[in-house]
Motif scaffolding. Structure first.
Motif, PDB file in Angstrom:
ATOM      1  N   ASP A  85       0.833  -1.201   0.000  1.00 19.75           N
ATOM      2  CA  ASP A  85       0.000   0.000   0.000  1.00 19.75           C
ATOM      3  C   ASP A  85       0.873   1.258   0.000  1.00 19.75           C
ATOM      4  O   ASP A  85       1.030   1.925   1.021  1.00 19.75           O
ATOM      5  CB  ASP A  85      -0.938  -0.005   1.212  1.00 19.75           C
ATOM      6  N   CYS A  86       1.461   1.532  -1.143  1.00 19.24           N
ATOM      7  CA  CYS A  86       2.342   2.693  -1.289  1.00 19.24           C
ATOM      8  C   CYS A  86       2.329   3.092  -2.762  1.00 19.24           C
ATOM      9  O   CYS A  86       2.517   2.234  -3.633  1.00 19.24           O
ATOM     10  CB  CYS A  86       3.753   2.321  -0.851  1.00 19.24           C
ATOM     11  N   PRO A  87       2.112   4.365  -3.076  1.00 25.14           N
ATOM     12  CA  PRO A  87       2.060   4.768  -4.485  1.00 25.14           C
ATOM     13  C   PRO A  87       3.379   4.549  -5.225  1.00 25.14           C
ATOM     14  O   PRO A  87       3.373   4.256  -6.419  1.00 25.14           O
ATOM     15  CB  PRO A  87       1.677   6.242  -4.435  1.00 25.14           C
ATOM     16  N   ILE A  88       4.493   4.669  -4.526  1.00 25.63           N
ATOM     17  CA  ILE A  88       5.785   4.426  -5.173  1.00 25.63           C
ATOM     18  C   ILE A  88       5.912   2.942  -5.512  1.00 25.63           C
ATOM     19  O   ILE A  88       6.282   2.579  -6.632  1.00 25.63           O
ATOM     20  CB  ILE A  88       6.956   4.891  -4.285  1.00 25.63           C
ATOM     21  N   ALA A  89       5.574   2.078  -4.560  1.00 25.44           N
ATOM     22  CA  ALA A  89       5.648   0.642  -4.797  1.00 25.44           C
ATOM     23  C   ALA A  89       4.702   0.233  -5.927  1.00 25.44           C
ATOM     24  O   ALA A  89       5.069  -0.581  -6.783  1.00 25.44           O
ATOM     25  CB  ALA A  89       5.321  -0.125  -3.522  1.00 25.44           C
ATOM     26  N   GLN A  90       3.501   0.795  -5.955  1.00 24.97           N
ATOM     27  CA  GLN A  90       2.539   0.454  -7.003  1.00 24.97           C
ATOM     28  C   GLN A  90       3.037   0.903  -8.382  1.00 24.97           C
ATOM     29  O   GLN A  90       2.871   0.201  -9.373  1.00 24.97           O
ATOM     30  CB  GLN A  90       1.171   1.074  -6.705  1.00 24.97           C
ATOM     31  N   THR A  91       3.665   2.060  -8.440  1.00 22.78           N
ATOM     32  CA  THR A  91       4.219   2.535  -9.710  1.00 22.78           C
ATOM     33  C   THR A  91       5.399   1.669 -10.128  1.00 22.78           C
ATOM     34  O   THR A  91       5.511   1.274 -11.296  1.00 22.78           O
ATOM     35  CB  THR A  91       4.622   4.020  -9.601  1.00 22.78           C
ATOM     36  N   LEU A  92       6.270   1.344  -9.178  1.00 22.88           N
ATOM     37  CA  LEU A  92       7.410   0.482  -9.500  1.00 22.88           C
ATOM     38  C   LEU A  92       6.970  -0.893  -9.964  1.00 22.88           C
ATOM     39  O   LEU A  92       7.634  -1.509 -10.805  1.00 22.88           O
ATOM     40  CB  LEU A  92       8.345   0.351  -8.295  1.00 22.88           C
ATOM     41  N   GLU A  93       5.860  -1.388  -9.451  1.00 21.44           N
ATOM     42  CA  GLU A  93       5.336  -2.678  -9.905  1.00 21.44           C
ATOM     43  C   GLU A  93       5.080  -2.647 -11.401  1.00 21.44           C
ATOM     44  O   GLU A  93       5.218  -3.641 -12.098  1.00 21.44           O
ATOM     45  CB  GLU A  93       4.047  -3.012  -9.144  1.00 21.44           C
ATOM     46  N   ARG A  94       4.724  -1.480 -11.930  1.00 19.88           N
ATOM     47  CA  ARG A  94       4.382  -1.351 -13.347  1.00 19.88           C
ATOM     48  C   ARG A  94       5.528  -0.848 -14.214  1.00 19.88           C
ATOM     49  O   ARG A  94       5.630  -1.210 -15.381  1.00 19.88           O
ATOM     50  CB  ARG A  94       3.175  -0.438 -13.486  1.00 19.88           C
ATOM     51  N   VAL A  95       6.389   0.005 -13.669  1.00 21.86           N
ATOM     52  CA  VAL A  95       7.442   0.608 -14.493  1.00 21.86           C
ATOM     53  C   VAL A  95       8.836   0.481 -13.892  1.00 21.86           C
ATOM     54  O   VAL A  95       9.770   1.126 -14.361  1.00 21.86           O
ATOM     55  CB  VAL A  95       7.153   2.112 -14.782  1.00 21.86           C
ATOM     56  N   GLY A  96       9.008  -0.355 -12.898  1.00 23.81           N
ATOM     57  CA  GLY A  96      10.267  -0.409 -12.165  1.00 23.81           C
ATOM     58  C   GLY A  96      11.402  -1.145 -12.839  1.00 23.81           C
ATOM     59  O   GLY A  96      12.479  -1.254 -12.279  1.00 23.81           O
ATOM     60  N   GLU A  97      11.197  -1.638 -14.013  1.00 26.85           N
ATOM     61  CA  GLU A  97      12.244  -2.335 -14.749  1.00 26.85           C
ATOM     62  C   GLU A  97      12.874  -1.329 -15.717  1.00 26.85           C
ATOM     63  O   GLU A  97      12.165  -0.554 -16.348  1.00 26.85           O
ATOM     64  CB  GLU A  97      11.596  -3.524 -15.488  1.00 26.85           C
ATOM     65  N   GLN A  98      14.184  -1.314 -15.827  1.00 25.78           N
ATOM     66  CA  GLN A  98      14.873  -0.253 -16.575  1.00 25.78           C
ATOM     67  C   GLN A  98      14.405  -0.119 -18.019  1.00 25.78           C
ATOM     68  O   GLN A  98      14.252   1.001 -18.515  1.00 25.78           O
ATOM     69  CB  GLN A  98      16.382  -0.450 -16.527  1.00 25.78           C
TER      70      GLN A  98
END
Length: 148
Positions: free
Chosen positions: A10-23
């Motif tokens: 439950d964190c907006p950064i974690a949720q965004t990284l789940e979708r775009v966190g790969e280089q």
């Protein structure tokens, strides 16, 4: 090694990284914001393996940051278009470029933002919508939803 999933965090950064966190994902979004749409354009620009590009584009479609649209029937060929959410990712790209230019460019930024009317380089910053003040400490800080 399997990557940790942030799907249930439950964190907006974690949720965004789940979708775009790969280089590769962020570089694909950068190229899409520059107008690239087709598989071969992304592959040429990024020098990425086809299998990895297919995987990343599929993940972006699944995350609703891009949509796949057929542009040729025979043979079937597709282009990848940014959705509204994908276009809104531009502010994140701008922040990454500004940060990279400030800290890793050795005084010679490889990428700049320019005013399209004047050609003048611009220095993007994030501001509070209400006050137009730059979002910098100590005036502004991160807080959890349940903590003041």
């Amino acid at each position: 090694m399997k990557r940790k999933s942030f799907k249930d965090v439950d964190c907006p950064i974690a949720q965004t990284l789940e979708r775009v966190g790969e280089q590769w994902t962020i570089l694909i979004l950068r190229d899409a914001l520059r107008g690239k749409r087709r598989f071969d354009e992304f592959q040429t620009s990024l020098d990425i393996a086809p299998a990895m590009l297919i995987k990343r584009l599929s993940a972006l479609v699944e995350a609703r940051l891009m949509e796949r649209s057929r542009y040729c029937e025979k043979p079937a060929r597709y282009e990848y278009l940014l959705t509204e959410a994908g276009r809104e990712f531009q502010s994140v790209i701008q922040a990454l470029i500004a940060y990279g230019n400030a800290h890793y460019s050795a005084g010679k930024p490889a990428v700049n933002f320019v005013d399209t009317e004047t050609g003048r380089p611009v220095d993007p910053i994030m501001v509070d919508r209400l006050t137009l003040e730059p979002l910098r400490a100590p005036r502004f800080r991160l807080v959890d939803r349940d903590k003041p």
